[in-house]
Design a protein around this motif. Structure first.
Motif, short mmCIF file in Angstrom:
data_model
loop_
_atom_site.label_atom_id
_atom_site.label_comp_id
_atom_site.label_asym_id
_atom_site.label_seq_id
_atom_site.Cartn_x
_atom_site.Cartn_y
_atom_site.Cartn_z
N VAL A 73 0.85 -1.20 0.00
CA VAL A 73 0.00 0.00 0.00
C VAL A 73 0.89 1.25 0.00
CG1 VAL A 73 -1.59 1.38 1.42
CG2 VAL A 73 -2.04 -1.05 1.04
N ALA A 74 1.87 1.27 0.88
CA ALA A 74 2.76 2.43 0.98
C ALA A 74 3.54 2.64 -0.31
CB ALA A 74 3.71 2.26 2.16
N MET A 75 4.06 1.57 -0.90
CA MET A 75 4.85 1.70 -2.12
C MET A 75 4.00 2.15 -3.31
SD MET A 75 7.95 1.07 -1.30
CE MET A 75 7.51 1.85 0.24
N LEU A 76 2.79 1.64 -3.40
CA LEU A 76 1.90 2.04 -4.50
C LEU A 76 1.45 3.49 -4.34
CD1 LEU A 76 -0.13 -1.27 -4.85
CD2 LEU A 76 1.58 -0.39 -6.46
N ALA A 77 1.16 3.89 -3.10
CA ALA A 77 0.77 5.28 -2.85
C ALA A 77 1.92 6.22 -3.19
CB ALA A 77 0.35 5.45 -1.40
N LYS A 78 3.12 5.81 -2.84
CA LYS A 78 4.32 6.61 -3.13
C LYS A 78 4.50 6.80 -4.64
CE LYS A 78 9.24 6.06 -2.16
NZ LYS A 78 10.18 5.22 -1.42
N ARG A 79 3.99 5.86 -5.42
CA ARG A 79 4.10 5.94 -6.87
C ARG A 79 2.90 6.64 -7.51
NH1 ARG A 79 7.12 2.44 -4.72
NH2 ARG A 79 9.01 1.64 -5.67
N THR A 93 -9.84 -3.74 0.93
CA THR A 93 -10.98 -2.88 0.60
C THR A 93 -10.50 -1.44 0.51
OG1 THR A 93 -11.53 -2.43 2.92
CG2 THR A 93 -12.56 -4.38 1.89
N TRP A 94 -11.31 -0.60 -0.14
CA TRP A 94 -11.00 0.82 -0.23
C TRP A 94 -10.89 1.41 1.17
CZ3 TRP A 94 -13.35 5.18 1.58
CH2 TRP A 94 -12.86 6.40 1.08
N GLY A 95 -11.80 1.00 2.07
CA GLY A 95 -11.80 1.51 3.43
C GLY A 95 -10.52 1.16 4.18
N ARG A 96 -10.04 -0.06 4.01
CA ARG A 96 -8.81 -0.47 4.68
C ARG A 96 -7.61 0.31 4.14
NH1 ARG A 96 -6.60 -1.80 9.30
NH2 ARG A 96 -4.73 -3.03 9.02
N VAL A 97 -7.58 0.52 2.83
CA VAL A 97 -6.50 1.31 2.24
C VAL A 97 -6.55 2.73 2.79
CG1 VAL A 97 -5.61 2.31 0.09
CG2 VAL A 97 -6.32 -0.09 0.14
N SER A 98 -7.73 3.31 2.85
CA SER A 98 -7.88 4.67 3.40
C SER A 98 -7.40 4.73 4.85
CB SER A 98 -9.34 5.11 3.31
OG SER A 98 -9.74 5.20 1.98
N TYR A 99 -7.77 3.73 5.63
CA TYR A 99 -7.34 3.67 7.02
C TYR A 99 -5.82 3.63 7.11
CZ TYR A 99 -6.49 1.88 11.71
OH TYR A 99 -6.01 1.73 12.99
N LEU A 100 -5.20 2.75 6.33
CA LEU A 100 -3.74 2.64 6.35
C LEU A 100 -3.08 3.94 5.92
CD1 LEU A 100 -3.30 -0.94 4.88
CD2 LEU A 100 -2.85 -0.20 7.24
N MET A 101 -3.66 4.61 4.94
CA MET A 101 -3.09 5.86 4.46
C MET A 101 -3.15 6.93 5.54
SD MET A 101 -1.96 5.22 1.48
CE MET A 101 -1.59 6.86 0.98
N GLN A 102 -4.18 6.89 6.39
CA GLN A 102 -4.32 7.88 7.45
C GLN A 102 -3.45 7.57 8.66
OE1 GLN A 102 -8.48 8.00 8.35
NE2 GLN A 102 -9.03 8.94 6.39
N HIS A 103 -3.18 6.27 8.91
CA HIS A 103 -2.49 5.87 10.13
C HIS A 103 -1.05 5.43 9.94
CE1 HIS A 103 -6.71 5.82 11.30
NE2 HIS A 103 -6.26 6.13 12.49
N GLU A 104 -0.58 5.40 8.74
CA GLU A 104 0.81 5.07 8.45
C GLU A 104 1.47 6.33 7.89
OE1 GLU A 104 2.37 2.02 8.79
OE2 GLU A 104 0.56 1.09 9.58
N SER A 105 2.75 6.44 8.04
CA SER A 105 3.44 7.58 7.46
C SER A 105 3.79 7.25 6.00
CB SER A 105 4.70 7.92 8.25
OG SER A 105 5.55 6.81 8.30
#
Length: 123
Positions: A73-79, A93-105
């Motif tokens: 998730v982090a690597m794909l977001a970084k790209r 899920t979209w919700g889990r990705v959104s959660y990870l994006m909010q709670h991970e740096s």
């Protein structure tokens, strides 16, 4: 985000991009790793650098490629991938990705889409 210990050896050997490509293609699969990379299916499919690194680490063994979803998730977001695309590629899920994006740096490049009919103010 730093690579998890389950794949840090691969990231150190071939870099984030190549490691991500390998993990994306094989996440969750159990692979038979040959003792020598030269002429192997692994080398044919993923190139000599990946094959050499994986053979050094797990040569002659069965290796189940970890899912490492949070790292992916982090690597794909970084790209620059959006949450929908990340969810489809990782099986989350979209919700889990959104959660990870909010709670991970996670560093995500800012991409602003201009409307096709909008004129350039400064050009």
């Amino acid at each position: 985000m730093q690579a998890p210990s389950s794949i840090s050896w691969l990231v150190d050997a071939v870099g984030e991009d190549a490691a991500l490509e390998f993990v994306e293609a094989n996440a969750g699969k159990r692979l038979h790793i040959p003792n020598q990379p030269a002429g192997s299916v692994l080398e044919e499919m993923h190139g000599p650098d990946i094959a050499a690194a994986v053979c050094r680490y797990r040569g002659g063994e069965q290796y189940q490629v970890p899912m490492v979803r949070n790292w992916r998730v982090a690597m794909l977001a970084k790209r620059g991938f959006n949450n929908n695309d990340i969810a489809a590629r990782t099986g989350l899920t979209w919700g889990r990705v959104s959660y990870l994006m909010q709670h991970e740096s996670v560093e995500r490049p800012r991409v602003r889409q201009a409307h096709p009919g909008q004129m350039d103010m400064f050009g």
